[in-house]
Design an enzyme around this catalytic site. Structure first.
Site, PDB file in Angstrom:
ATOM      1  N   HIS A  70      48.895  13.013 -34.533  1.00  0.00           N
ATOM      2  CA  HIS A  70      48.902  12.069 -33.412  1.00  0.00           C
ATOM      3  C   HIS A  70      47.541  11.366 -33.414  1.00  0.00           C
ATOM      4  O   HIS A  70      46.496  12.025 -33.308  1.00  0.00           O
ATOM      5  CB  HIS A  70      49.155  12.796 -32.089  1.00  0.00           C
ATOM      6  CG  HIS A  70      50.534  13.381 -32.033  1.00  0.00           C
ATOM      7  ND1 HIS A  70      50.796  14.687 -31.726  1.00  0.00           N
ATOM      8  CD2 HIS A  70      51.740  12.795 -32.282  1.00  0.00           C
ATOM      9  CE1 HIS A  70      52.109  14.893 -31.774  1.00  0.00           C
ATOM     10  NE2 HIS A  70      52.696  13.772 -32.118  1.00  0.00           N
ATOM     11  N   GLU A  73      44.502  12.007 -30.905  1.00  0.00           N
ATOM     12  CA  GLU A  73      44.013  13.378 -30.689  1.00  0.00           C
ATOM     13  C   GLU A  73      42.800  13.578 -31.593  1.00  0.00           C
ATOM     14  O   GLU A  73      42.880  14.126 -32.693  1.00  0.00           O
ATOM     15  CB  GLU A  73      45.155  14.362 -30.952  1.00  0.00           C
ATOM     16  CG  GLU A  73      46.314  14.109 -29.981  1.00  0.00           C
ATOM     17  CD  GLU A  73      47.535  14.984 -30.212  1.00  0.00           C
ATOM     18  OE1 GLU A  73      47.481  15.894 -31.069  1.00  0.00           O
ATOM     19  OE2 GLU A  73      48.550  14.757 -29.529  1.00  0.00           O
ATOM     20  N   HIS A 164      45.880  19.863 -32.930  1.00  0.00           N
ATOM     21  CA  HIS A 164      46.203  18.824 -31.941  1.00  0.00           C
ATOM     22  C   HIS A 164      45.328  18.987 -30.698  1.00  0.00           C
ATOM     23  O   HIS A 164      44.668  20.010 -30.510  1.00  0.00           O
ATOM     24  CB  HIS A 164      47.670  18.957 -31.490  1.00  0.00           C
ATOM     25  CG  HIS A 164      48.666  18.586 -32.536  1.00  0.00           C
ATOM     26  ND1 HIS A 164      49.508  17.515 -32.422  1.00  0.00           N
ATOM     27  CD2 HIS A 164      48.956  19.160 -33.743  1.00  0.00           C
ATOM     28  CE1 HIS A 164      50.285  17.421 -33.488  1.00  0.00           C
ATOM     29  NE2 HIS A 164      49.972  18.419 -34.314  1.00  0.00           N
ATOM     30  N   GLU A 228      46.781  23.708 -30.230  1.00  0.00           N
ATOM     31  CA  GLU A 228      46.325  22.773 -29.186  1.00  0.00           C
ATOM     32  C   GLU A 228      44.934  23.229 -28.754  1.00  0.00           C
ATOM     33  O   GLU A 228      44.752  24.351 -28.283  1.00  0.00           O
ATOM     34  CB  GLU A 228      47.280  22.805 -27.989  1.00  0.00           C
ATOM     35  CG  GLU A 228      48.717  22.440 -28.315  1.00  0.00           C
ATOM     36  CD  GLU A 228      48.921  20.950 -28.597  1.00  0.00           C
ATOM     37  OE1 GLU A 228      48.022  20.153 -28.253  1.00  0.00           O
ATOM     38  OE2 GLU A 228      49.976  20.613 -29.166  1.00  0.00           O
TER      39      GLU A 228
HETATM   40  O1  LIG Z   1      50.491  17.141 -24.738  1.00  0.00           O
HETATM   41  C1  LIG Z   1      51.584  16.846 -25.188  1.00  0.00           C
HETATM   42  O2  LIG Z   1      52.551  16.532 -24.460  1.00  0.00           O
HETATM   43  C2  LIG Z   1      51.837  16.853 -26.672  1.00  0.00           C
HETATM   44  C3  LIG Z   1      50.767  17.537 -27.485  1.00  0.00           C
HETATM   45  C4  LIG Z   1      51.334  17.631 -28.887  1.00  0.00           C
HETATM   46  O3  LIG Z   1      51.222  16.698 -29.628  1.00  0.00           O
HETATM   47  N1  LIG Z   1      52.015  18.737 -29.172  1.00  0.00           N
HETATM   48  C5  LIG Z   1      52.796  18.868 -30.346  1.00  0.00           C
HETATM   49  C6  LIG Z   1      53.424  20.221 -30.376  1.00  0.00           C
HETATM   50  C7  LIG Z   1      54.257  20.421 -31.625  1.00  0.00           C
HETATM   51  C8  LIG Z   1      55.005  21.740 -31.647  1.00  0.00           C
HETATM   52  O4  LIG Z   1      55.881  21.924 -30.790  1.00  0.00           O
HETATM   53  O5  LIG Z   1      54.709  22.568 -32.527  1.00  0.00           O
HETATM   54  C9  LIG Z   1      53.867  17.781 -30.364  1.00  0.00           C
HETATM   55  O6  LIG Z   1      54.408  17.464 -29.290  1.00  0.00           O
HETATM   56  O7  LIG Z   1      54.156  17.260 -31.428  1.00  0.00           O
HETATM   57 ZN   LIG Z   2      49.659  16.189 -30.893  1.00  0.00          ZN
END
Ligand SMILES: O=C(O)CCC(=O)N[C@@H](CCC(=O)O)C(=O)O
Ligand SMILES: [Zn+2]
EC number: 3.5.1.96
Length: 345
Positions: A70, A73, A164, A228
């Site tokens: 992303h 980030e 992330h 995260e």
């Molecule tokens: O803060 C958020 O809403 C999204 C943060 C983020 O990019 N998280 C990933 C998690 C991926 C996973 O579920 O392994 C995403 O949403 O792609």
């Molecule tokens: Zn992300």
């Protein structure tokens, strides 16, 4: 010429080179460091590193570290860039093969999460499907899958950390997601790595997905985590002191140094996903406010979403929301409902 100049020409470092070439491919370049390590720039934002045979610790896994999947980030991107600069400047020697990835350079250059489609929903072959195929993000997902497949070596263990930062604040600042693979459990050395990186919450996914870490787990057999590390900030606005844990832990791993003894007072708290909220499109209404923090708890019976056919209510014990985001296309994830595992706090 210094190694940085051999790889990145007039640009100061990997990140500057990546941002300057964000919208185009770059010609491959390589350099050999004083300790024999080879560093190859494969394309924009893609580096493959191999230690000299003498310095290679054969028992170490191959390591994939990605950031910037992303584009907005930025803190993990800055951490990865700093590690590359340290290596190129000869501050330490590499001990294991590593593939380092800045995922979405065009989005990074524009400070956006993505340009056309969320790159982190296009793995595990999803990039081939309509309406994603033929877009730059689909092409990048395909390229990353191909490079990761080539990098993985059949007989050697593979580890992937996809770094992330989250859109919302979080009641648990740093947490990792462990992709679902039937029957597997998190190995103790991976729990220790997360704690070393100051990540003390682990969320176990309940089904396979099309994220980068799910692809590397399921298709390549890697021990993978989406990690995260804090909250989204533009380049130059991160308090990098809050990212020292991951910076130090990755450096230690790349150098092949033994893991430190886990601190007696640190323990992973585990959560499991109990429900994935999907935008159904059928007059979908999401009842979680826009500004709620990750891991905010809701008591039993709370209605979380409803549409013209169904609704979801919190079950018999409290559940918490993670990644609430109502602004996603129909069919995509609006959030996760999670519950502390029985032996957790
Ligand atoms: O803060 C958020 O809403 C999204 C943060 C983020 O990019 N998280 C990933 C998690 C991926 C996973 O579920 O392994 C995403 O949403 O792609
Ligand atoms: Zn992300």
């Amino acid at each position: 010429m210094t190694p940085r100049q051999q790889l990145f020409g007039d640009h100061d470092d990997w990140l500057a080179h990546t941002l300057a070439n964000a919208d185009k491919s770059t010609q491959a370049a390589s350099t050999r460091l004083a300790d024999g390590c080879t560093v190859e720039l494969l394309d924009t934002g893609l580096l493959e590193l191999h230690p000299d045979q003498q310095s290679r610790h054969n028992d170490l896994p191959r390591l994939i570290v990605s950031a910037g999947v992303h584009g907005n980030e930025t803190a993990p991107i800055e951490v990865l860039n700093a590690l590359v600069s340290e290596l190129l400047d000869g501050q330490w020697s590499l001990a294991c093969p590593a593939l380092l990835i800045l995922g979405n350079p065009p989005a990074m250059a524009r400070g956006e999460r993505f340009i056309d489609f969320n790159l982190n929903r296009l793995f595990a072959g999803a990039h081939q499907k309509r309406p994603y195929h033929d877009t730059p993000e689909a092409a990048r997902a395909s390229q990353l899958e191909r490079l990761c497949r080539q990098f993985a070596a059949a007989s050697e263990a593979l580890v992937h950390y996809d770094l992330h930062t989250a859109i919302r604040p979080s009641e648990r600042e740093k947490f990792a997601l462990y992709p679902f693979v039937p029957e597997r459990q998190v190995p103790p050395e991976q729990c220790a790595f997360l704690l070393e990186a100051e990540v003390d919450t682990l969320l176990l996914q309940h089904k396979t997905g099309t994220t980068f870490s799910s692809f590397s787990s399921v298709d390549l057999g890697a021990e993978s985590f989406t990690i995260e590390l804090g909250k989204v900030q533009p380049f130059g606005h991160n308090d990098l002191s809050r990212f020292q844990g991951i910076h130090r832990a990755l450096r230690r791993l790349l150098r092949g140094e033994p893991a430190p003894e886990p601190a007696a007072d640190r323990q992973l708290t585990e959560f499991e996903v109990v429900h994935e909220i999907i935008n159904s499109g059928n007059q979908f209404r999401f009842h979680v406010p826009d500004d709620v923090a990750n891991f905010t708890r809701y008591p039993p019976g709370t209605v979380i979403w409803e549409d013209d056919r169904n609704q979801y209510q919190v079950g018999e014990s409290p559940e918490a929301i993670v990644f609430p985001n109502r602004d996603v296309p129909v069919g995509q994830r609006v959030g996760l409902m999670v519950r502390a595992r029985p032996d957790a706090d």
